[in-house]
Design a protein around this motif. Structure first.
Motif, PDB file in Angstrom:
ATOM      1  N   ALA A  24      49.022  31.450  38.361  1.00 44.95           N
ATOM      2  CA  ALA A  24      48.898  30.341  39.314  1.00 44.95           C
ATOM      3  C   ALA A  24      50.122  29.424  39.259  1.00 44.95           C
ATOM      4  CB  ALA A  24      47.623  29.545  39.043  1.00 44.95           C
ATOM      5  N   LYS A  25      50.772  29.359  38.111  1.00 45.59           N
ATOM      6  CA  LYS A  25      51.978  28.533  37.958  1.00 45.59           C
ATOM      7  C   LYS A  25      53.225  29.232  38.495  1.00 45.59           C
ATOM      8  CE  LYS A  25      50.154  26.147  33.930  1.00 45.59           C
ATOM      9  NZ  LYS A  25      50.143  26.101  32.461  1.00 45.59           N
ATOM     10  N   LYS A  26      53.176  30.551  38.582  1.00 44.71           N
ATOM     11  CA  LYS A  26      54.370  31.322  38.970  1.00 44.71           C
ATOM     12  C   LYS A  26      54.373  31.781  40.426  1.00 44.71           C
ATOM     13  CE  LYS A  26      56.137  31.910  34.724  1.00 44.71           C
ATOM     14  NZ  LYS A  26      57.151  30.946  34.390  1.00 44.71           N
ATOM     15  N   PHE A  27      53.181  31.929  41.000  1.00 45.41           N
ATOM     16  CA  PHE A  27      53.085  32.521  42.325  1.00 45.41           C
ATOM     17  C   PHE A  27      52.418  31.549  43.300  1.00 45.41           C
ATOM     18  CE2 PHE A  27      52.908  36.059  39.263  1.00 45.41           C
ATOM     19  CZ  PHE A  27      54.097  36.683  39.615  1.00 45.41           C
ATOM     20  N   ASP A  28      52.745  31.719  44.584  1.00 42.82           N
ATOM     21  CA  ASP A  28      52.177  30.854  45.618  1.00 42.82           C
ATOM     22  C   ASP A  28      50.672  31.038  45.748  1.00 42.82           C
ATOM     23  OD1 ASP A  28      54.744  29.903  46.306  1.00 42.82           O
ATOM     24  OD2 ASP A  28      55.063  31.662  47.581  1.00 42.82           O
ATOM     25  N   LYS A  29      50.229  32.281  45.636  1.00 41.43           N
ATOM     26  CA  LYS A  29      48.803  32.575  45.770  1.00 41.43           C
ATOM     27  C   LYS A  29      48.438  33.731  44.839  1.00 41.43           C
ATOM     28  CE  LYS A  29      45.192  33.701  49.106  1.00 41.43           C
ATOM     29  NZ  LYS A  29      44.907  34.029  50.513  1.00 41.43           N
ATOM     30  N   VAL A  30      47.291  33.589  44.179  1.00 37.16           N
ATOM     31  CA  VAL A  30      46.764  34.624  43.302  1.00 37.16           C
ATOM     32  C   VAL A  30      45.390  35.014  43.830  1.00 37.16           C
ATOM     33  CG1 VAL A  30      46.079  35.237  40.944  1.00 37.16           C
ATOM     34  CG2 VAL A  30      47.956  33.603  41.320  1.00 37.16           C
ATOM     35  N   ILE A  31      45.236  36.291  44.141  1.00 36.39           N
ATOM     36  CA  ILE A  31      43.931  36.799  44.560  1.00 36.39           C
ATOM     37  C   ILE A  31      43.329  37.519  43.363  1.00 36.39           C
ATOM     38  CG2 ILE A  31      42.648  38.238  46.183  1.00 36.39           C
ATOM     39  CD1 ILE A  31      45.125  38.038  48.065  1.00 36.39           C
ATOM     40  N   VAL A  32      42.309  36.915  42.774  1.00 32.61           N
ATOM     41  CA  VAL A  32      41.601  37.529  41.662  1.00 32.61           C
ATOM     42  C   VAL A  32      40.558  38.448  42.292  1.00 32.61           C
ATOM     43  CG1 VAL A  32      40.197  37.129  39.603  1.00 32.61           C
ATOM     44  CG2 VAL A  32      42.005  35.504  40.223  1.00 32.61           C
ATOM     45  N   SER A  33      40.762  39.743  42.135  1.00 35.25           N
ATOM     46  CA  SER A  33      39.972  40.743  42.856  1.00 35.25           C
ATOM     47  C   SER A  33      39.056  41.488  41.907  1.00 35.25           C
ATOM     48  CB  SER A  33      40.900  41.732  43.559  1.00 35.25           C
ATOM     49  OG  SER A  33      41.800  41.049  44.387  1.00 35.25           O
ATOM     50  N   ILE A  34      37.770  41.354  42.135  1.00 40.73           N
ATOM     51  CA  ILE A  34      36.764  41.984  41.291  1.00 40.73           C
ATOM     52  C   ILE A  34      36.437  43.360  41.849  1.00 40.73           C
ATOM     53  CG2 ILE A  34      34.435  41.796  40.335  1.00 40.73           C
ATOM     54  CD1 ILE A  34      34.667  38.735  41.156  1.00 40.73           C
ATOM     55  N   LEU A  35      36.638  44.366  41.015  1.00 41.58           N
ATOM     56  CA  LEU A  35      36.307  45.729  41.412  1.00 41.58           C
ATOM     57  C   LEU A  35      34.796  45.905  41.428  1.00 41.58           C
ATOM     58  CD1 LEU A  35      36.931  48.714  42.012  1.00 41.58           C
ATOM     59  CD2 LEU A  35      37.099  49.063  39.543  1.00 41.58           C
ATOM     60  N   ASN A  36      34.296  46.379  42.554  1.00 39.93           N
ATOM     61  CA  ASN A  36      32.880  46.700  42.689  1.00 39.93           C
ATOM     62  C   ASN A  36      32.752  48.211  42.550  1.00 39.93           C
ATOM     63  OD1 ASN A  36      30.166  46.759  43.223  1.00 39.93           O
ATOM     64  ND2 ASN A  36      30.370  46.343  45.401  1.00 39.93           N
ATOM     65  N   ASN A  37      32.652  48.660  41.309  1.00 34.74           N
ATOM     66  CA  ASN A  37      32.554  50.083  41.016  1.00 34.74           C
ATOM     67  C   ASN A  37      31.087  50.435  40.809  1.00 34.74           C
ATOM     68  OD1 ASN A  37      32.651  52.680  40.028  1.00 34.74           O
ATOM     69  ND2 ASN A  37      34.324  52.283  38.592  1.00 34.74           N
ATOM     70  N   THR A  38      30.470  51.025  41.820  1.00 34.52           N
ATOM     71  CA  THR A  38      29.028  51.299  41.767  1.00 34.52           C
ATOM     72  C   THR A  38      28.673  52.373  40.741  1.00 34.52           C
ATOM     73  OG1 THR A  38      29.293  52.820  43.624  1.00 34.52           O
ATOM     74  CG2 THR A  38      28.587  50.568  44.148  1.00 34.52           C
ATOM     75  N   SER A  39      29.650  53.164  40.298  1.00 33.30           N
ATOM     76  CA  SER A  39      29.350  54.205  39.310  1.00 33.30           C
ATOM     77  C   SER A  39      29.437  53.674  37.877  1.00 33.30           C
ATOM     78  CB  SER A  39      30.296  55.397  39.476  1.00 33.30           C
ATOM     79  OG  SER A  39      31.622  55.007  39.192  1.00 33.30           O
ATOM     80  N   LYS A  40      29.931  52.457  37.707  1.00 28.48           N
ATOM     81  CA  LYS A  40      30.071  51.861  36.386  1.00 28.48           C
ATOM     82  C   LYS A  40      28.923  50.890  36.135  1.00 28.48           C
ATOM     83  CE  LYS A  40      33.409  49.403  33.538  1.00 28.48           C
ATOM     84  NZ  LYS A  40      34.716  48.743  33.506  1.00 28.48           N
ATOM     85  N   LYS A  41      28.274  51.024  34.986  1.00 29.53           N
ATOM     86  CA  LYS A  41      27.190  50.105  34.630  1.00 29.53           C
ATOM     87  C   LYS A  41      27.797  48.811  34.101  1.00 29.53           C
ATOM     88  CE  LYS A  41      22.908  49.856  31.923  1.00 29.53           C
ATOM     89  NZ  LYS A  41      22.520  48.664  32.592  1.00 29.53           N
ATOM     90  N   THR A  42      27.466  47.720  34.773  1.00 28.34           N
ATOM     91  CA  THR A  42      27.982  46.418  34.368  1.00 28.34           C
ATOM     92  C   THR A  42      26.831  45.520  33.939  1.00 28.34           C
ATOM     93  OG1 THR A  42      27.881  45.631  36.651  1.00 28.34           O
ATOM     94  CG2 THR A  42      29.986  46.549  35.901  1.00 28.34           C
ATOM     95  N   LEU A  43      27.150  44.524  33.159  1.00 27.57           N
ATOM     96  CA  LEU A  43      26.139  43.551  32.743  1.00 27.57           C
ATOM     97  C   LEU A  43      25.813  42.617  33.902  1.00 27.57           C
ATOM     98  CD1 LEU A  43      24.407  42.408  30.432  1.00 27.57           C
ATOM     99  CD2 LEU A  43      26.358  40.978  29.809  1.00 27.57           C
ATOM    100  N   PHE A  44      26.841  42.135  34.575  1.00 27.87           N
ATOM    101  CA  PHE A  44      26.661  41.223  35.698  1.00 27.87           C
ATOM    102  C   PHE A  44      26.924  41.952  37.012  1.00 27.87           C
ATOM    103  CE2 PHE A  44      27.819  38.329  32.219  1.00 27.87           C
ATOM    104  CZ  PHE A  44      26.828  37.366  32.337  1.00 27.87           C
ATOM    105  N   THR A  45      26.178  41.598  38.035  1.00 28.86           N
ATOM    106  CA  THR A  45      26.433  42.158  39.361  1.00 28.86           C
ATOM    107  C   THR A  45      27.769  41.629  39.860  1.00 28.86           C
ATOM    108  OG1 THR A  45      25.415  40.333  40.586  1.00 28.86           O
ATOM    109  CG2 THR A  45      23.947  42.152  39.893  1.00 28.86           C
TER     110      THR A  45
END
Length: 163
Positions: A24-45
């Motif tokens: 955030a200090k180095k770039f104009d915009k940061v897109i934090v992109s969450i992978l929605n991998n339906t084949s991977k079991k995650t704790l949180f949706t």
């Protein structure tokens, strides 16, 4: 310059936040992109992870939280972003991340991957370690933001009720 910082963020850790803060200090915009991998079991949706990230990142004007499915390069093209940031904790991370960067570049020659070395304070930290400690009622308060610590306790407590 806009960059994408992709990951599963299950859950977000102080190490992730350190990388995001530095971006955030180095770039104009940061897109934090969450992978929605339906084949991977995650704790949180994916929705829960997005909500947690938004709470943790609300102080930043130039950070956006988003989700995606499929190939990261397709997502990058859709967002019209040609630079992604990946955090490195150890040599083992580098080997995997370099391979992914080369494949991504082969599939989309405009994409560049910038590697950001984790701060020494977080070189050992991963989401899987946080989940493991939490599952055994360990203290993760120094590893994750307070909102994430609370969400972990609620999620794990709720899971134990359902067993």
């Amino acid at each position: 310059m806009e960059v994408i910082y992709p990951g599963s963020f299950d859950p977000i850790t102080n190490g992730h936040l350190d990388i995001i803060d530095r971006c955030a200090k180095k770039f104009d915009k940061v897109i934090v992109s969450i992978l929605n991998n339906t084949s991977k079991k995650t704790l949180f949706t994916v929705e829960e992870r997005k909500e947690l990230l938004e709470k943790c990142l609300e102080k930043y004007d130039n950070v956006e939280v988003d989700t995606f499915s499929g190939l990261l390069i397709d997502y990058a093209k859709e967002k019209n972003v040609t630079t992604m940031v990946r955090g490195l904790r150890a040599v083992s991370d580098f080997e995997y991340e370099m391979q992914m960067a080369l494949v991504n570049r082969k599939l989309y020659d405009e994409i560049e991957t910038l590697f950001m070395v984790s701060s020494g304070d977080y070189a050992y930290l991963s989401s899987s370690i946080v989940r493991e400690i939490s599952l055994f009622d360990g203290d993760v308060s120094c590893l994750v933001p307070e909102v994430v610590e609370k969400a972990l306790k609620e999620k794990i407590k709720g899971g134990r009720k359902n067993q």
